[in-house]
Scaffold this active site. Structure first.
Site, PDB file in Angstrom:
ATOM      1  N   HIS A  37     101.540  26.836  79.661  1.00 42.33           N
ATOM      2  CA  HIS A  37     102.575  27.653  80.306  1.00 42.33           C
ATOM      3  C   HIS A  37     102.014  29.021  80.700  1.00 42.33           C
ATOM      4  O   HIS A  37     102.321  29.539  81.774  1.00 42.33           O
ATOM      5  CB  HIS A  37     103.756  27.896  79.358  1.00 42.33           C
ATOM      6  CG  HIS A  37     104.430  26.651  78.863  1.00 42.33           C
ATOM      7  ND1 HIS A  37     104.385  26.249  77.554  1.00 42.33           N
ATOM      8  CD2 HIS A  37     105.171  25.724  79.516  1.00 42.33           C
ATOM      9  CE1 HIS A  37     105.066  25.136  77.404  1.00 42.33           C
ATOM     10  NE2 HIS A  37     105.549  24.784  78.586  1.00 42.33           N
ATOM     11  N   GLN A  61     116.899  15.280  80.034  1.00 40.76           N
ATOM     12  CA  GLN A  61     115.611  14.619  80.298  1.00 40.76           C
ATOM     13  C   GLN A  61     115.031  13.931  79.070  1.00 40.76           C
ATOM     14  O   GLN A  61     113.939  13.385  79.127  1.00 40.76           O
ATOM     15  CB  GLN A  61     114.613  15.591  80.932  1.00 40.76           C
ATOM     16  CG  GLN A  61     114.095  16.688  80.028  1.00 40.76           C
ATOM     17  CD  GLN A  61     113.239  17.685  80.797  1.00 40.76           C
ATOM     18  OE1 GLN A  61     113.744  18.562  81.486  1.00 40.76           O
ATOM     19  NE2 GLN A  61     111.921  17.550  80.711  1.00 40.76           N
ATOM     20  N   ASP A 150     101.572  17.148  83.902  1.00 41.74           N
ATOM     21  CA  ASP A 150     102.733  16.300  84.203  1.00 41.74           C
ATOM     22  C   ASP A 150     102.641  15.907  85.677  1.00 41.74           C
ATOM     23  O   ASP A 150     103.448  16.352  86.506  1.00 41.74           O
ATOM     24  CB  ASP A 150     104.031  17.059  83.919  1.00 41.74           C
ATOM     25  CG  ASP A 150     104.145  17.437  82.452  1.00 41.74           C
ATOM     26  OD1 ASP A 150     104.078  16.545  81.606  1.00 41.74           O
ATOM     27  OD2 ASP A 150     104.273  18.641  82.156  1.00 41.74           O
ATOM     28  N   GLN A 153     105.725  14.326  87.325  1.00 32.66           N
ATOM     29  CA  GLN A 153     106.777  15.340  87.496  1.00 32.66           C
ATOM     30  C   GLN A 153     106.460  16.230  88.706  1.00 32.66           C
ATOM     31  O   GLN A 153     107.338  16.541  89.513  1.00 32.66           O
ATOM     32  CB  GLN A 153     106.883  16.192  86.222  1.00 32.66           C
ATOM     33  CG  GLN A 153     107.746  17.424  86.371  1.00 32.66           C
ATOM     34  CD  GLN A 153     107.973  18.150  85.056  1.00 32.66           C
ATOM     35  OE1 GLN A 153     108.767  17.709  84.243  1.00 32.66           O
ATOM     36  NE2 GLN A 153     107.303  19.268  84.838  1.00 32.66           N
ATOM     37  N   SER A 185      99.643  20.479  74.753  1.00 32.95           N
ATOM     38  CA  SER A 185     101.026  20.020  74.881  1.00 32.95           C
ATOM     39  C   SER A 185     101.791  20.426  73.638  1.00 32.95           C
ATOM     40  O   SER A 185     101.212  20.484  72.541  1.00 32.95           O
ATOM     41  CB  SER A 185     101.028  18.477  74.991  1.00 32.95           C
ATOM     42  OG  SER A 185     102.292  17.956  74.636  1.00 32.95           O
ATOM     43  N   ARG A 187     103.732  18.637  72.177  1.00 35.71           N
ATOM     44  CA  ARG A 187     103.802  17.456  71.309  1.00 35.71           C
ATOM     45  C   ARG A 187     102.542  17.265  70.459  1.00 35.71           C
ATOM     46  O   ARG A 187     102.545  16.447  69.544  1.00 35.71           O
ATOM     47  CB  ARG A 187     104.119  16.201  72.122  1.00 35.71           C
ATOM     48  CG  ARG A 187     105.626  16.031  72.251  1.00 35.71           C
ATOM     49  CD  ARG A 187     106.111  15.583  73.563  1.00 35.71           C
ATOM     50  NE  ARG A 187     107.581  15.548  73.581  1.00 35.71           N
ATOM     51  CZ  ARG A 187     108.302  15.663  74.674  1.00 35.71           C
ATOM     52  NH1 ARG A 187     107.726  15.858  75.828  1.00 35.71           N
ATOM     53  NH2 ARG A 187     109.612  15.609  74.614  1.00 35.71           N
TER      54      ARG A 187
END
Ligand code: PAF
Length: 286
Positions: A37, A61, A150, A153, A185, A187
């Site tokens: 980011h 989402q 992504d 996306q 990420s 995650r």
């Protein structure tokens, strides 16, 4: 740095900015701000007068059984990260503000959302395009920044912006990796140290395929089978997909040709990890 929670207040702010002919850059996020980011914010800071970031964990989402409730929400740390990157305004609405009772409109991009993650996360991209459309309507950015990590996306948002004729330039910034290659990420935080090591097999497999393609091996079925073997050999995992597709239309190919995206999604432990690289194989055929 301004922190705005209400849509009306942000709209007022944007009206002032537009009257003053400011170039508005926008970085939408779900928070849990990381180096990926930050790289988008730096790109925006470098070319815009006003940099707006949003922090909103978008419920629509997440598919049933996914990590919506558990998704990290370290708001104070996120605000500090935005401030450190020179963000002017952070928009952090709550879910009722973005989806008032009775919300009945979905923005949906067809075709591009069918394969890859779309096949495994039904409704996910409708959630993404709906929230990004709402955010674009509120923020009215001149330029919006997304990550190549992504890739699907990014392609879907580009198409939505083109189809809805929004005067917004979409900038796709390169994937940011840890020094050992793991794509950054939020995650990754769910991985144990052992799974974290195992996860290096994803980027290693992508790079393996890139080298093979550059050496002239162009049969997609062979390449993806070899990538699968390598990832499975690294430890227990469940592979959603490994694909080599056209980088723009996201259409599967039998033979690597032109600009291709090598993309994969693999579940390791509690994390579903995605990664991809682009490779240009020119026009040669196997
Ligand atoms: O990439 C993300 O973090 C999200 O999908 C986005 C674009 C902020 C929409 O919620």
């Amino acid at each position: 740095m301004l922190k705005i929670e209400s849509i009306t207040k942000l709209q007022q702010h944007v009206r002032h900015l537009r009257r003053a002919s400011k170039v508005i850059g926008f970085v939408p996020t779900m928070g849990a701000i990381h180096e990926g980011h930050c790289s988008l914010m730096r790109a925006g800071r470098a070319e815009c007068d006003e940099l707006i970031a949003s922090i909103f964990v978008n419920p629509t989402q997440f598919c049933p059984g996914e990590d919506y409730a558990k998704y990290p929400r370290p708001l104070e740390r996120d605000l500090a990260a935005c401030e450190a990157e020179g963000v002017d305004t952070v928009f952090c609405p709550d879910a009722d503000e973005m989806y008032p009772a009775g919300s009945a409109t979905t923005v949906s991009v067809s075709g591009l959302t069918d394969g890859l993650c779309g096949a495994y996360r039904p409704g996910h991209f409708d959630g993404v395009t709906t929230i990004v459309a709402k955010l674009f309507n509120i923020v009215q950015p001149d330029i919006a920044y997304f990550g190549q990590k992504d890739a699907q996306q990014a392609a879907v948002i580009r198409r939505m912006v083109r189809d809805l004729i929004w005067p917004i330039k979409i900038v796709i910034c390169p994937t940011i990796r840890e020094p050992d290659g793991l794509a950054i990420s939020s995650r990754n935080a769910y991985l144990t140290p052992e799974q974290r090591k195992q996860a290096l097999s994803l980027y290693a497999a992508l790079e393996y395929a890139r080298r093979q393609i550059q050496a002239g091996r162009l049969k997609v079925a062979d390449l993806t089978a070899e990538m699968r073997q390598r990832i499975e050999a690294a430890g227990p995992c469940s592979i959603d997909y490994i694909e080599i597709i056209d980088a723009h239309e996201l259409i599967p190919k039998n033979t690597v040709q032109g600009r291709c995206l090598i993309a994969l999604a693999v579940r390791i432990g509690k994390s579903r990890l995605i990664d991809n690289i682009e490779v240009d194989a020119g026009t040669s055929k196997s």
